[in-house]
Design an enzyme around this catalytic site. Structure first.
Site, PDB file in Angstrom:
ATOM      1  N   THR A  52      -3.507   5.997 -22.130  1.00 13.44           N
ATOM      2  CA  THR A  52      -3.208   4.758 -21.521  1.00 13.44           C
ATOM      3  C   THR A  52      -1.724   4.325 -21.676  1.00 13.44           C
ATOM      4  O   THR A  52      -0.953   4.868 -22.342  1.00 13.44           O
ATOM      5  CB  THR A  52      -3.994   3.614 -22.164  1.00 13.44           C
ATOM      6  OG1 THR A  52      -3.892   3.573 -23.691  1.00 13.44           O
ATOM      7  CG2 THR A  52      -5.571   3.898 -21.666  1.00 13.44           C
ATOM      8  N   ARG A  56      -1.461  -2.617 -18.495  1.00 17.82           N
ATOM      9  CA  ARG A  56      -2.749  -1.564 -18.622  1.00 17.82           C
ATOM     10  C   ARG A  56      -2.644  -0.622 -17.677  1.00 17.82           C
ATOM     11  O   ARG A  56      -2.457  -0.842 -16.298  1.00 17.82           O
ATOM     12  CB  ARG A  56      -4.015  -2.396 -18.186  1.00 17.82           C
ATOM     13  CG  ARG A  56      -4.079  -3.803 -18.960  1.00 17.82           C
ATOM     14  CD  ARG A  56      -5.506  -4.476 -18.921  1.00 17.82           C
ATOM     15  NE  ARG A  56      -6.173  -3.883 -19.806  1.00 17.82           N
ATOM     16  CZ  ARG A  56      -6.466  -3.870 -21.156  1.00 17.82           C
ATOM     17  NH1 ARG A  56      -5.515  -4.690 -21.723  1.00 17.82           N
ATOM     18  NH2 ARG A  56      -7.226  -3.000 -21.609  1.00 17.82           N
ATOM     19  N   GLU A  86      -0.525   4.883  -0.506  1.00 19.95           N
ATOM     20  CA  GLU A  86      -1.291   6.100  -0.824  1.00 19.95           C
ATOM     21  C   GLU A  86      -0.559   7.217  -0.588  1.00 19.95           C
ATOM     22  O   GLU A  86       0.227   7.264   0.345  1.00 19.95           O
ATOM     23  CB  GLU A  86      -2.559   5.924   0.006  1.00 19.95           C
ATOM     24  CG  GLU A  86      -3.692   5.213  -0.562  1.00 19.95           C
ATOM     25  CD  GLU A  86      -4.819   4.914   0.604  1.00 19.95           C
ATOM     26  OE1 GLU A  86      -4.313   4.357   1.682  1.00 19.95           O
ATOM     27  OE2 GLU A  86      -5.832   5.122   0.204  1.00 19.95           O
ATOM     28  N   TYR A 126       0.857  -1.175   0.044  1.00 20.16           N
ATOM     29  CA  TYR A 126       0.034  -0.163  -0.087  1.00 20.16           C
ATOM     30  C   TYR A 126       0.713   1.181   0.130  1.00 20.16           C
ATOM     31  O   TYR A 126       1.767   1.330   0.732  1.00 20.16           O
ATOM     32  CB  TYR A 126      -1.062   0.231   1.387  1.00 20.16           C
ATOM     33  CG  TYR A 126      -2.512  -0.016   0.939  1.00 20.16           C
ATOM     34  CD1 TYR A 126      -3.025   0.766   0.040  1.00 20.16           C
ATOM     35  CD2 TYR A 126      -3.198  -1.186   1.649  1.00 20.16           C
ATOM     36  CE1 TYR A 126      -4.223   0.483  -0.414  1.00 20.16           C
ATOM     37  CE2 TYR A 126      -4.170  -1.373   1.120  1.00 20.16           C
ATOM     38  CZ  TYR A 126      -5.051  -0.526   0.452  1.00 20.16           C
ATOM     39  OH  TYR A 126      -6.486  -0.633  -0.191  1.00 20.16           O
ATOM     40  N   LYS A 171      -1.457   0.336 -25.234  1.00 15.83           N
ATOM     41  CA  LYS A 171      -1.864   0.432 -26.401  1.00 15.83           C
ATOM     42  C   LYS A 171      -0.497   0.118 -27.314  1.00 15.83           C
ATOM     43  O   LYS A 171       0.261  -0.614 -26.929  1.00 15.83           O
ATOM     44  CB  LYS A 171      -2.598   1.460 -27.130  1.00 15.83           C
ATOM     45  CG  LYS A 171      -4.188   1.402 -26.425  1.00 15.83           C
ATOM     46  CD  LYS A 171      -5.023   2.280 -26.655  1.00 15.83           C
ATOM     47  CE  LYS A 171      -6.377   1.876 -25.945  1.00 15.83           C
ATOM     48  NZ  LYS A 171      -6.742   2.642 -24.813  1.00 15.83           N
ATOM     49  N   ASP A 222      -6.384  13.188 -25.341  1.00 19.65           N
ATOM     50  CA  ASP A 222      -6.238  11.733 -24.753  1.00 19.65           C
ATOM     51  C   ASP A 222      -5.423  11.117 -26.282  1.00 19.65           C
ATOM     52  O   ASP A 222      -6.039  10.909 -27.087  1.00 19.65           O
ATOM     53  CB  ASP A 222      -7.567  11.443 -24.646  1.00 19.65           C
ATOM     54  CG  ASP A 222      -7.561   9.777 -24.500  1.00 19.65           C
ATOM     55  OD1 ASP A 222      -6.678   9.240 -24.489  1.00 19.65           O
ATOM     56  OD2 ASP A 222      -8.871   9.385 -23.801  1.00 19.65           O
TER      57      ASP A 222
HETATM   58  N1  DSN Z   1     -11.529   0.612 -25.481  1.00 19.06           N
HETATM   59  C1  DSN Z   1     -10.468   1.145 -26.030  1.00 19.06           C
HETATM   60  C2  DSN Z   1     -10.133   1.069 -27.498  1.00 19.06           C
HETATM   61  O1  DSN Z   1     -10.236  -0.251 -27.778  1.00 19.06           O
HETATM   62  O2  DSN Z   1     -10.186   1.738 -28.028  1.00 19.06           O
HETATM   63  C3  DSN Z   1     -10.498   2.434 -25.588  1.00 19.06           C
HETATM   64  O3  DSN Z   1     -10.123   2.480 -24.296  1.00 19.06           O
END
Ligand code: DSN
Length: 431
Positions: free
Chosen positions: A223, A232, A53, A51, A226, A197
């Site tokens: 994110t 993730r 925080e 933990y 990707k 984003d």
């Molecule tokens: N769900 C994702 C995508 O497939 O683009 C975006 O968060």
């Protein structure tokens, strides 16, 4: 394969099934990727037990000296990767990174403007079923009907009419470049915040292969899983003020410090509690990998692969939205093939190719059926596939779509896919 899980046979079987799915099928979901063994190890490490925080040096728990080192490393590497002044690596997901921005820059019921979901935007950019559409007044800009690309005159007109407090750049299903400088000018003309984003193309932006939103935006989110090929998770970044040529809204000096503090406190304690320290360490590993020359080669190959796949599909008569791609993905309108997105997703699935159905701009079908599919190359590029394989993949997609009701043919294609995959092993034997 980790043998400790063998004690739970039900779970072990699921793990084996999923591992084999990943090995034997072609992953063309544009938002997915395969992490390196090092990222996987960090994500499954003992840091999950801790933990922490708070933030490095300012935690609510003892024993944080080593997780502090991991988080500091993640922050330093991420700053270097994007030339950022401020970063926060704690958001559990891209949606939470976006929520932190909304909660920092807007008050409930404030108006904002993002690319409409049906035109490639994201759930958190104003969908009525998401917090962004429920707690705030969302208004969506759309693509140009003829060119099916962003039209900055449409965005400017809408901004002038709607006067949103924030404009969002970035998309989940848009294959073309973004002009952040133009969006900055539009945002400044109405005194709005500009956020981006960049979740989808982050890995490509990191290597300078696409425009970088950081110099033009008040704040950028992403994110990490990707094109960035990490675990993730989510991140928040602010660019260096010295690079901003306009400087009216982009944070500088005291304002930057104030905004950093606000973003930090919105993430924790505002919307999250304890950070996922194992994931933060895995992020640090992924950012380290993304800083390498090998990653640059990888990112360039992603784009080359996407262009090759898109060109070959066009040769087969597929209607690629906007006629091609600048990034890692393409959106295919299947109307001229007399097959829905749902049918295509299913038939391609039966042929061993994983994609997702996707609405196309001005789609007349529901999101559950759709007229299109979205296809991306980050995951197959990680496997080592190149232009030659993209041509084979286009041929298989063409065959599967043309024979979408022929189970025998789809079964035969599935074997072709398995054979193709076997030439590009994903996990080492010990996995
Ligand atoms: N769900 C994702 C995508 O497939 O683009 C975006 O968060």
């Amino acid at each position: 394969m980790n043998t400790a899980l063998k004690n739970d046979s039900e779970i072990y079987e699921i793990l084996e099934l999923e591992t084999n799915r990943q090995k034997n099928k072609l992953e063309l979901i544009a938002s997915e990727n395969f992490v390196s063994p090092a990222v996987l190890e960090a994500a499954g490490s003992v840091l999950t037990n801790k933990y922490a925080e708070g933030y490095p040096g300012r935690r609510y728990y003892g024993g944080c000296e080593y997780v502090d080192m991991a988080e500091n490393l993640a922050r330093e590497r991420l700053k270097k990767l994007f030339n950022a002044e401020y970063v926060n690596v704690q958001p559990h997901s891209g949606s939470q990174a976006n929520m932190a921005v909304f909660m920092t820059l807007l008050k409930p019921d404030d108006k904002f403007m993002g690319l409409s979901l049906a035109h490639g935007g994201h759930l958190t950019h104003g969908s009525p079923v998401n917090f962004s559409g429920k707690l705030y007044q969302a208004t969506g800009y759309e693509l140009n009907k003829d060119t099916r690309v962003l039209d900055y005159n449409i965005i400017q007109d809408m901004a002038k009419k709607e006067k949103p407090k924030m404009i969002i750049a970035g998309a989940s299903a848009y294959s073309r470049e973004w002009d952040y400088k133009n969006l900055r000018l539009i945002a400044d003309s109405i005194g709005a915040f500009l956020m981006c984003d960049m979740a989808h193309p982050a890995g490509l932006i990191a290597k300078g292969l696409l425009n970088n939103p950081l110099p033009y935006c008040d704040v950028v989110t992403s994110t990490t899983h990707k094109t960035l090929r990490g675990p993730r998770g989510g991140i928040i970044l602010i660019g260096k003020d010295s690079e901003n040529p306009f400087g009216i809204r982009t944070p500088k000096g005291d304002r930057l410090r104030m905004m950093s503090e606000l973003f930090d406190s919105t993430v924790m304690p505002g919307i999250q509690g304890g950070p996922l320290m194992h994931i933060i360490m895995a992020k640090a590993v992924a950012f380290g990998e993304a800083l390498t020359v090998e990653f640059e080669k990888y990112a360039k190959q992603i784009i080359r692969n996407a262009k090759t796949l898109s060109d070959k599909l066009i040769e087969f008569g597929f209607d690629i939205i906007s006629g091609g791609t600048d990034n890692h993905l393409m959106l295919i309108d299947l109307t001229n093939k007399n097959i829905t997105g749902k049918q295509a997703e299913n038939s391609l699935g039966a042929a061993g190719i994983t994609v997702n159905k996707n609405m196309v701009p001005f789609d007349k079908r529901s999101p559950f059926v759709t007229s299109g599919i979205r296809v991306g190359t980050p995951a197959v590029t990680t496997r080592g596939m190149k232009e030659e394989e993209m041509i084979k993949i286009a041929e298989i997609i063409n065959d599967a779509v043309n024979n979408f009701e022929d189970e025998k043919k789809l079964e035969q294609l599935k074997n072709d896919v398995k054979e193709l995959c076997s030439g590009f092993p994903l996990f080492s034997e010990k996995n």
